[in-house]
Scaffold this motif. Structure first.
Motif, PDB file in Angstrom:
ATOM      1  N   GLN A 180       4.707   6.549  -2.994  1.00  0.00           N
ATOM      2  CA  GLN A 180       3.493   6.037  -3.051  1.00  0.00           C
ATOM      3  C   GLN A 180       3.468   7.293  -4.739  1.00  0.00           C
ATOM      4  O   GLN A 180       2.935   6.669  -5.568  1.00  0.00           O
ATOM      5  N   SER A 181       4.771   8.091  -4.807  1.00  0.00           N
ATOM      6  CA  SER A 181       4.651   9.096  -5.932  1.00  0.00           C
ATOM      7  C   SER A 181       4.898   7.835  -7.370  1.00  0.00           C
ATOM      8  O   SER A 181       4.562   7.893  -8.209  1.00  0.00           O
ATOM      9  N   PHE A 182       6.257   7.149  -6.818  1.00  0.00           N
ATOM     10  CA  PHE A 182       6.865   6.696  -7.358  1.00  0.00           C
ATOM     11  C   PHE A 182       5.550   5.235  -7.773  1.00  0.00           C
ATOM     12  O   PHE A 182       5.694   4.586  -9.009  1.00  0.00           O
ATOM     13  N   ASN A 183       4.785   4.914  -7.440  1.00  0.00           N
ATOM     14  CA  ASN A 183       3.985   3.390  -7.556  1.00  0.00           C
ATOM     15  C   ASN A 183       2.721   4.250  -8.206  1.00  0.00           C
ATOM     16  O   ASN A 183       2.052   3.144  -9.098  1.00  0.00           O
ATOM     17  N   GLN A 184       2.285   5.142  -8.113  1.00  0.00           N
ATOM     18  CA  GLN A 184       1.550   6.130  -8.736  1.00  0.00           C
ATOM     19  C   GLN A 184       2.155   5.819 -10.318  1.00  0.00           C
ATOM     20  O   GLN A 184       0.351   5.765 -10.857  1.00  0.00           O
ATOM     21  N   ILE A 211       0.136   1.921 -10.748  1.00  0.00           N
ATOM     22  CA  ILE A 211      -0.733   1.189 -10.104  1.00  0.00           C
ATOM     23  C   ILE A 211      -1.428   2.344  -9.921  1.00  0.00           C
ATOM     24  O   ILE A 211      -1.247   3.747  -9.490  1.00  0.00           O
ATOM     25  N   SER A 212      -2.957   1.668  -9.937  1.00  0.00           N
ATOM     26  CA  SER A 212      -4.023   2.871  -9.484  1.00  0.00           C
ATOM     27  C   SER A 212      -4.068   3.738  -8.295  1.00  0.00           C
ATOM     28  O   SER A 212      -3.432   2.695  -7.139  1.00  0.00           O
ATOM     29  N   VAL A 241      -2.814   2.660  -4.372  1.00  0.00           N
ATOM     30  CA  VAL A 241      -2.034   3.274  -3.760  1.00  0.00           C
ATOM     31  C   VAL A 241      -1.785   3.947  -2.640  1.00  0.00           C
ATOM     32  O   VAL A 241      -1.260   3.531  -1.693  1.00  0.00           O
ATOM     33  N   PHE A 242      -2.897   4.296  -2.804  1.00  0.00           N
ATOM     34  CA  PHE A 242      -3.949   4.929  -1.125  1.00  0.00           C
ATOM     35  C   PHE A 242      -4.536   4.452  -0.763  1.00  0.00           C
ATOM     36  O   PHE A 242      -4.499   4.640   0.798  1.00  0.00           O
ATOM     37  N   GLU A 243      -4.564   2.804  -0.771  1.00  0.00           N
ATOM     38  CA  GLU A 243      -5.654   1.770  -0.174  1.00  0.00           C
ATOM     39  C   GLU A 243      -4.584   1.828   1.633  1.00  0.00           C
ATOM     40  O   GLU A 243      -3.635   1.600   1.834  1.00  0.00           O
TER      41      GLU A 243
END
Length: 141
Positions: free
Chosen positions: A22-26, A29-30, A34-36
């Motif tokens: 998630q940290s990398f994806n942030q 992407i928004s 990420v946290f969907e």
């Protein structure tokens, strides 16, 4: 660095992996994406006694609904039940704002069925499982 392979990872280890990606994806992407939360659902076909005769298990996130499996009892095959299940799953996915359906099927399973419903093959895994082909299919909804 010690490399470990385990068939029973701890909850904590899995949480570290999830938070890490998630940290990398942030960075790309928004946070909203990420946290969907995953949307998990099933569509069931039941007979007059309430016995499940078939159904779909699905997970949806990031604008894709993934049909994990579709199963029909022998008695319900060829009666249009599979099409009804897929139509219900598609309606549900659309109502939740998803834009695509994605699935996989094996060479001895339902490729023509999915293609009849508007899916197109975007990938193949030959000899998976041994002696068969796995087809990856997608449909814009």
């Amino acid at each position: 660095m010690h490399i470990e392979v385990t068939c029973s990872p701890s909850k904590e280890a899995l949480e570290i992996l999830s938070k890490g990606i998630q940290s990398f994806n942030q960075k790309h992407i928004s946070d909203e994406v990420v946290f969907e939360e995953d949307t998990k659902f099933a569509v069931l076909a039941k007979d007059e006694n309430g016995t499940v005769q078939g159904g779909i298990r699905a997970t949806a996130f990031w604008n894709y609904c993934i049909i994990e499996l579709l199963w029909l009892s022998e008695d319900t095959r060829g009666l249009g039940v599979g099409t009804q299940l897929m139509e219900a799953a598609e309606r549900f996915a659309k109502s939740k704002g998803f834009h695509y359906l994605r699935t996989e099927t094996l060479s001895f399973q339902a490729k023509p069925f999915y293609e009849k419903l508007g899916f197109t093959v975007f990938g193949e895994l030959p000899d998976y499982p041994t002696g068969h082909t796995t087809y990856c299919l997608v449909k814009k909804i």
